[in-house]
Scaffold this active site. Structure first.
Site, mmCIF file in Angstrom:
data_model
loop_
_atom_site.group_PDB
_atom_site.id
_atom_site.type_symbol
_atom_site.label_atom_id
_atom_site.label_comp_id
_atom_site.label_asym_id
_atom_site.label_seq_id
_atom_site.Cartn_x
_atom_site.Cartn_y
_atom_site.Cartn_z
ATOM 1 C CE LYS A 85 104.639 -40.608 -96.716
ATOM 2 N NZ LYS A 85 105.864 -41.177 -95.711
ATOM 3 C CE LYS A 125 101.450 -43.112 -96.082
ATOM 4 N NZ LYS A 125 102.425 -43.225 -95.066
#
Length: 329
Positions: free
Chosen positions: A198, A252
């Site tokens: 992320k 992400k």
């Protein structure tokens, strides 16, 4: 003329032939539908994400039922509580917003998988993902004391009926802490969907308005990954989460990191999730509303790229529309 016995265009001549030979097959079963839930009485539009709303418990149930009817197997819940404090106590409250929404959805759609986003940023009054402290004059999150809060949150979400726990705080050791807590609480069968890779991305801007989670001081660069970090950091983070017991790995954002997604696919056998984040969604929406792009074709091409890069599952705000388009052919 050169020898043209080899003509790739033969396999593009008609729609039927193109469908016969296409490698990427998208279906509603590839999607996860995100739902923002708040404790207000009204459904409210999110200015930065056209077509996405903050839902009441009742309308969240309706969203879940729509997803299930379209063949989408899972929803993920993001909660916006009325009360926030320094410790994010509503994240793990028995009657917290995610806990209530989970029970409501499972009561009416028991076969739909409910994923609980497990983080603290929506619940803290400072907007960070754990205990906020100062280190050498810089605001940052204290890693180890935050693990206990994340573990408590995960257990409370599983107690409420969540089918999967999705920790997104990027704290070192969070998968171990959550897995141990779930097992000790009798939830050994509840999978963990890790936000393993992320990035501290500019593409999250619309989400922070939607979830009311913008940091009041500092930023998240001390715990989310450097966008210029490269493959070694991504593979290291994913390997640690896999070793600690993660059942899914996630990248992400997805669209700007398709190369990273491919790297994880090539190195790990765990199910892989691509998060088609808010900024990616809003860019397409804005361009479509301005008449610059065909929304349907752009969305399906984007989701296809994520599948081609190696995603097994795609978490996207386009999920309901995309599922309808797929069913229409």
């Amino acid at each position: 003329m050169s020898d043209l016995s080899l003509r790739p265009r033969r396999l593009r001549r008609t729609p039927a032939i193109r469908r016969m030979v296409q490698e990427i097959q998208l279906s509603p079963a590839d999607l996860i539908h995100p739902i923002f839930v708040h404790e207000g009485r009204d459904v409210t539009e999110i200015r930065t994400m056209p077509g996405v709303q903050r839902h009441t418990f009742e309308s969240a149930v309706e969203q879940a039922q729509q997803a299930q009817a379209l063949g989408i197997p899972a929803v993920i819940l993001f909660g916006i509580p009325d009360h926030k404090d320094a410790g994010g106590s509503q994240a793990y409250a028995q009657e917290g917003v995610i806990q209530q929404a989970t029970r409501a959805i499972k009561a009416t759609a028991p076969d739909l998988a409910v994923i609980a986003d497990t983080c603290l940023c929506e619940y803290t009054d400072h907007g960070h993902c754990g205990h906020l402290v100062q280190d050498a004059g810089q605001w940052t999150v204290d890693n180890d004391s935050s693990l206990e809060l994340l573990a408590r949150t995960a257990v409370s979400q599983a107690d409420a009926g969540a089918d999967l726990i999705a920790p997104s705080a990027m704290m070192d050791g969070q998968i171990t802490a959550i897995r141990r807590a779930l097992d000790a609480a009798g939830h050994a069968q509840v999978p963990v969907m890790s936000y393993a890779v992320k990035y501290a991305s500019a593409y999250y801007g619309p989400f922070r308005e939607a979830a009311g989670s913008a940091p009041s001081v500092g930023d998240r660069a001390t715990y989310q990954m450097n966008p210029a970090g490269g493959y070694r950091e991504a593979l290291h983070e994913a390997a640690l989460d896999a070793e600690q017991g993660a059942d899914f790995l996630m990248v992400k954002p997805a669209l700007a990191y398709l190369d990273v997604l491919r790297q994880l696919r090539d190195h790990f056998d765990l199910p892989l999730v691509a998060y088609n984040v808010s900024g990616e969604y809003s860019l397409v929406k804005a361009a479509a509303q301005a008449g610059y792009m065909d929304e349907r074709r752009t969305v399906l091409e984007t989701l296809g790229a994520m599948k081609r890069a190696g995603a097994d599952t795609i978490l996207t705000y386009h999920a309901l529309d995309a599922a309808r388009w797929m069913k229409e052919g």
